[in-house]
Write an enzyme that holds these catalytic residues in place. Structure first.
Site, PDB file in Angstrom:
ATOM      1  N   ILE A  64       0.710  -1.000  -0.157  1.00 36.75           N
ATOM      2  CA  ILE A  64       0.018  -0.085   0.217  1.00 36.75           C
ATOM      3  C   ILE A  64       0.846   1.281   0.122  1.00 36.75           C
ATOM      4  CG2 ILE A  64      -1.893   1.176   1.134  1.00 36.75           C
ATOM      5  CD1 ILE A  64      -2.635  -1.309   2.631  1.00 36.75           C
ATOM      6  N   PRO A  65       1.595   1.308  -1.049  1.00 32.38           N
ATOM      7  CA  PRO A  65       2.410   2.591  -1.159  1.00 32.38           C
ATOM      8  C   PRO A  65       1.454   3.785  -0.906  1.00 32.38           C
ATOM      9  CG  PRO A  65       2.516   1.467  -3.379  1.00 32.38           C
ATOM     10  CD  PRO A  65       1.630   0.667  -2.482  1.00 32.38           C
ATOM     11  N   HIS A  66       2.098   5.050  -0.586  1.00 31.43           N
ATOM     12  CA  HIS A  66       1.332   6.241  -0.711  1.00 31.43           C
ATOM     13  C   HIS A  66       2.312   7.454  -0.586  1.00 31.43           C
ATOM     14  CE1 HIS A  66       1.840   4.265   3.342  1.00 31.43           C
ATOM     15  NE2 HIS A  66       2.037   5.671   3.935  1.00 31.43           N
ATOM     16  N   ALA A  67       1.802   8.407  -1.030  1.00 27.08           N
ATOM     17  CA  ALA A  67       2.484   9.757  -1.064  1.00 27.08           C
ATOM     18  C   ALA A  67       1.470  10.993  -1.046  1.00 27.08           C
ATOM     19  CB  ALA A  67       3.186   9.789  -2.323  1.00 27.08           C
TER      20      ALA A  67
END
Length: 154
Positions: A64-67
């Site tokens: 669950i990559p996030h930015a």
């Protein structure tokens, strides 16, 4: 907030494969640039910076990559399913083939955390992971995610 609120129909991609984590994140950033209208380089940079703080590989082949990015008015999602899993430094050391990325406005602290919690809960369900892996199209994945979100929304 449901997954349907975050995930546009075109924001799901089934991709041939990536040789590694960076290339998988690049695929996510490319979809975000195309569908969300954000700067692809900024999206990739944000994802890589977050990964440097600790892997977003949560286990069982899921990341669950996030930015946080400029130019967004709300939290948005992008899903990429890889044909071949890639090493991702996940908590369980298993390679990742399902990436559900979140992009939030820079000031969306509470909304970003709620979205992360909802996605994490959903992706912990073995039935959901299996269905996402077996789906034959991006549209089928979108329906699975938005239907699940609607049926589990409280």
């Amino acid at each position: 907030m449901t997954i349907g609120d975050l995930l546009d129909p075109g924001a799901v991609a089934l991709r041939a494969g990536a040789p590694g984590k960076r290339q998988a994140l690049s695929m996510v950033a490319d979809v975000a640039a195309r569908i969300l209208g954000v700067d692809g380089d900024a999206a990739l940079e944000g994802l890589i910076e977050r990964e440097a703080a600790g892997s977003t590989g949560v286990g069982e082949g899921v990341a669950i990559p996030h930015a946080r990015l400029d130019g967004l008015d709300r939290v948005r999602a992008v899903v990429v399913r890889l044909d071949a899993p890639v090493a991702f430094d996940a908590l369980d050391d298993k390679p990742v083939d399902l990436l559900m990325a979140l992009f939030a406005p820079r000031d969306a602290n509470a909304a970003h955390l709620r979205a992360l919690a909802r996605v994490a809960r959903m992706m912990r369900q073995p039935e959901m992971r299996a269905a996402l892996r077996q789906a034959r199209s991006a549209d089928a994945i979108h329906v699975l995610l938005t239907h699940e979100a609607t049926s589990t929304a409280a």
